[in-house]
Write a protein that holds these residues in place. Sequence first.
Motif, PDB file in Angstrom:
ATOM      1  N   SER A   1       0.853  -1.182   0.000  1.00 48.48           N
ATOM      2  CA  SER A   1       0.000   0.000   0.000  1.00 48.48           C
ATOM      3  C   SER A   1       0.886   1.227   0.000  1.00 48.48           C
ATOM      4  O   SER A   1       2.087   1.152   0.270  1.00 48.48           O
ATOM      5  N   ALA A   2       0.295   2.392  -0.292  1.00 44.65           N
ATOM      6  CA  ALA A   2       1.073   3.629  -0.292  1.00 44.65           C
ATOM      7  C   ALA A   2       1.657   3.897   1.086  1.00 44.65           C
ATOM      8  O   ALA A   2       2.803   4.323   1.224  1.00 44.65           O
ATOM      9  N   VAL A   3       0.858   3.641   2.135  1.00 47.39           N
ATOM     10  CA  VAL A   3       1.331   3.902   3.497  1.00 47.39           C
ATOM     11  C   VAL A   3       2.461   2.949   3.871  1.00 47.39           C
ATOM     12  O   VAL A   3       3.465   3.349   4.458  1.00 47.39           O
ATOM     13  N   PHE A   4       2.316   1.649   3.541  1.00 47.09           N
ATOM     14  CA  PHE A   4       3.392   0.699   3.845  1.00 47.09           C
ATOM     15  C   PHE A   4       4.663   1.091   3.107  1.00 47.09           C
ATOM     16  O   PHE A   4       5.761   1.057   3.676  1.00 47.09           O
ATOM     17  N   SER A   5       4.544   1.449   1.840  1.00 48.76           N
ATOM     18  CA  SER A   5       5.724   1.748   1.027  1.00 48.76           C
ATOM     19  C   SER A   5       6.524   2.913   1.589  1.00 48.76           C
ATOM     20  O   SER A   5       7.752   2.898   1.572  1.00 48.76           O
ATOM     21  N   VAL A   6       5.831   3.933   2.099  1.00 48.90           N
ATOM     22  CA  VAL A   6       6.574   5.070   2.647  1.00 48.90           C
ATOM     23  C   VAL A   6       6.952   4.841   4.101  1.00 48.90           C
ATOM     24  O   VAL A   6       7.570   5.702   4.723  1.00 48.90           O
ATOM     25  N   SER A   7       6.626   3.667   4.638  1.00 49.62           N
ATOM     26  CA  SER A   7       7.138   3.314   5.961  1.00 49.62           C
ATOM     27  C   SER A   7       8.649   3.164   5.931  1.00 49.62           C
ATOM     28  O   SER A   7       9.301   3.142   6.974  1.00 49.62           O
ATOM     29  N   VAL A   8       9.205   3.075   4.733  1.00 54.81           N
ATOM     30  CA  VAL A   8      10.662   3.065   4.581  1.00 54.81           C
ATOM     31  C   VAL A   8      11.277   4.291   5.245  1.00 54.81           C
ATOM     32  O   VAL A   8      12.407   4.247   5.742  1.00 54.81           O
ATOM     33  N   THR A   9      10.506   5.367   5.303  1.00 54.68           N
ATOM     34  CA  THR A   9      11.035   6.598   5.884  1.00 54.68           C
ATOM     35  C   THR A   9      11.167   6.511   7.398  1.00 54.68           C
ATOM     36  O   THR A   9      11.796   7.375   8.007  1.00 54.68           O
ATOM     37  N   TYR A  10      10.583   5.495   8.020  1.00 54.83           N
ATOM     38  CA  TYR A  10      10.789   5.287   9.453  1.00 54.83           C
ATOM     39  C   TYR A  10      12.176   4.702   9.719  1.00 54.83           C
ATOM     40  O   TYR A  10      12.757   4.911  10.783  1.00 54.83           O
ATOM     41  N   LEU A  11      12.675   3.898   8.777  1.00 54.35           N
ATOM     42  CA  LEU A  11      13.967   3.248   8.949  1.00 54.35           C
ATOM     43  C   LEU A  11      15.127   4.087   8.424  1.00 54.35           C
ATOM     44  O   LEU A  11      16.265   3.947   8.878  1.00 54.35           O
ATOM     45  N   ILE A  12      14.833   4.959   7.471  1.00 59.21           N
ATOM     46  CA  ILE A  12      15.866   5.807   6.876  1.00 59.21           C
ATOM     47  C   ILE A  12      16.650   6.611   7.918  1.00 59.21           C
ATOM     48  O   ILE A  12      17.879   6.709   7.834  1.00 59.21           O
ATOM     49  N   PRO A  13      15.979   7.217   8.942  1.00 63.36           N
ATOM     50  CA  PRO A  13      16.745   8.004   9.925  1.00 63.36           C
ATOM     51  C   PRO A  13      17.829   7.211  10.637  1.00 63.36           C
ATOM     52  O   PRO A  13      18.891   7.747  10.951  1.00 63.36           O
ATOM     53  N   ILE A  14      17.573   5.938  10.891  1.00 61.42           N
ATOM     54  CA  ILE A  14      18.564   5.128  11.595  1.00 61.42           C
ATOM     55  C   ILE A  14      19.817   4.974  10.752  1.00 61.42           C
ATOM     56  O   ILE A  14      20.950   5.130  11.237  1.00 61.42           O
ATOM     57  N   VAL A  15      19.625   4.705   9.455  1.00 56.77           N
ATOM     58  CA  VAL A  15      20.770   4.598   8.545  1.00 56.77           C
ATOM     59  C   VAL A  15      21.445   5.958   8.396  1.00 56.77           C
ATOM     60  O   VAL A  15      22.672   6.068   8.411  1.00 56.77           O
ATOM     61  N   GLY A  16      20.616   7.014   8.260  1.00 61.39           N
ATOM     62  CA  GLY A  16      21.162   8.356   8.108  1.00 61.39           C
ATOM     63  C   GLY A  16      21.976   8.789   9.308  1.00 61.39           C
ATOM     64  O   GLY A  16      23.034   9.423   9.168  1.00 61.39           O
ATOM     65  N   ILE A  17      21.500   8.460  10.497  1.00 63.29           N
ATOM     66  CA  ILE A  17      22.226   8.812  11.723  1.00 63.29           C
ATOM     67  C   ILE A  17      23.539   8.050  11.800  1.00 63.29           C
ATOM     68  O   ILE A  17      24.568   8.602  12.224  1.00 63.29           O
ATOM     69  N   PHE A  18      23.531   6.804  11.381  1.00 64.92           N
ATOM     70  CA  PHE A  18      24.758   5.995  11.375  1.00 64.92           C
ATOM     71  C   PHE A  18      25.842   6.665  10.534  1.00 64.92           C
ATOM     72  O   PHE A  18      26.985   6.844  10.977  1.00 64.92           O
TER      73      PHE A  18
END
Length: 297
Positions: free
Chosen positions: A243-260
Amino acid sequence: MKAQNNKWFYLIVLSIIWGTSYILIKKGLEGFTAIQLGSARIVIAGLFLFLIGFKSLKTISKKEWKWVTISGFIGSFFPMFLFAFAETEIDSSIAAILNSLVPLFTLFVGLLAFSISFTRNQLIGVIVGLLGAGFLIFFGKGVNPNQNYWYAGFVIIATIGYAGNANIIKSKLQNVSPMAIAVGNFASIMIPALIVLPFSGIFSTEVTTGEFFWSSLGYVVILCAVGTCIAKVMFNRLVQLSSAVFSVSVTYLIPIVGIFWGLLDGEKFSLKQFFAALVILLGVYLVNKKKTPQKAS
């Protein structure tokens, strides 16, 4: 079951790729201005996509081209410039954190513009995820008081564009292949980018002989090949699988990689921000916990 597994695979890989994109943008800005970076990124990524998927353009119907074009501008053209401008003043990790706003906007854009149904768990998950993102931003501001958070507004505008794009792909382009959508997007935005590029001053002697020109160009090429081309096709496929909402849930995980990556580059990060990152992961879980959907009225 296979589709279920595939969507999680795409989610994790995209999180790594896009989480790395913010540090690449930061490094690219060492040798380029925001306008130079944005326009060069579009042109280089467009060339990559044309080389590997030009024939897929034939599969897009005249009716679908309107939505492919809109998708290209709100999901690629404007965000590429907006994130570049934002990172001239805020850390790459902060930009990654602010990108977590996308699911909230996706939910409400889908509800208001496309009458897409949603579940109570999705709504709660988005709120929890945004709460975690809010904690990250609040704690980050304390750690980095000298950053200009007005530039965060550029990221917020970009997230609204991403939200609209996800809903367009899900509602209007479900029958178009992910490659065709990606190539069509850049076919639509290449001309304005080619107009902007020479006027940006990127070919001036001052830029091409600069200390960081070649290293920044290398970062931009990696950003285009992996962070834009490969990731764009994968994201389009993820939207179609879920779904559109599930697909953009990727943005919940992106900060962790970005912070790393930010930590490796000397950006500051506290234990409180780590706690906030865990709250974001809880939001991902709630967004994807199945329950009976409520129809939009």
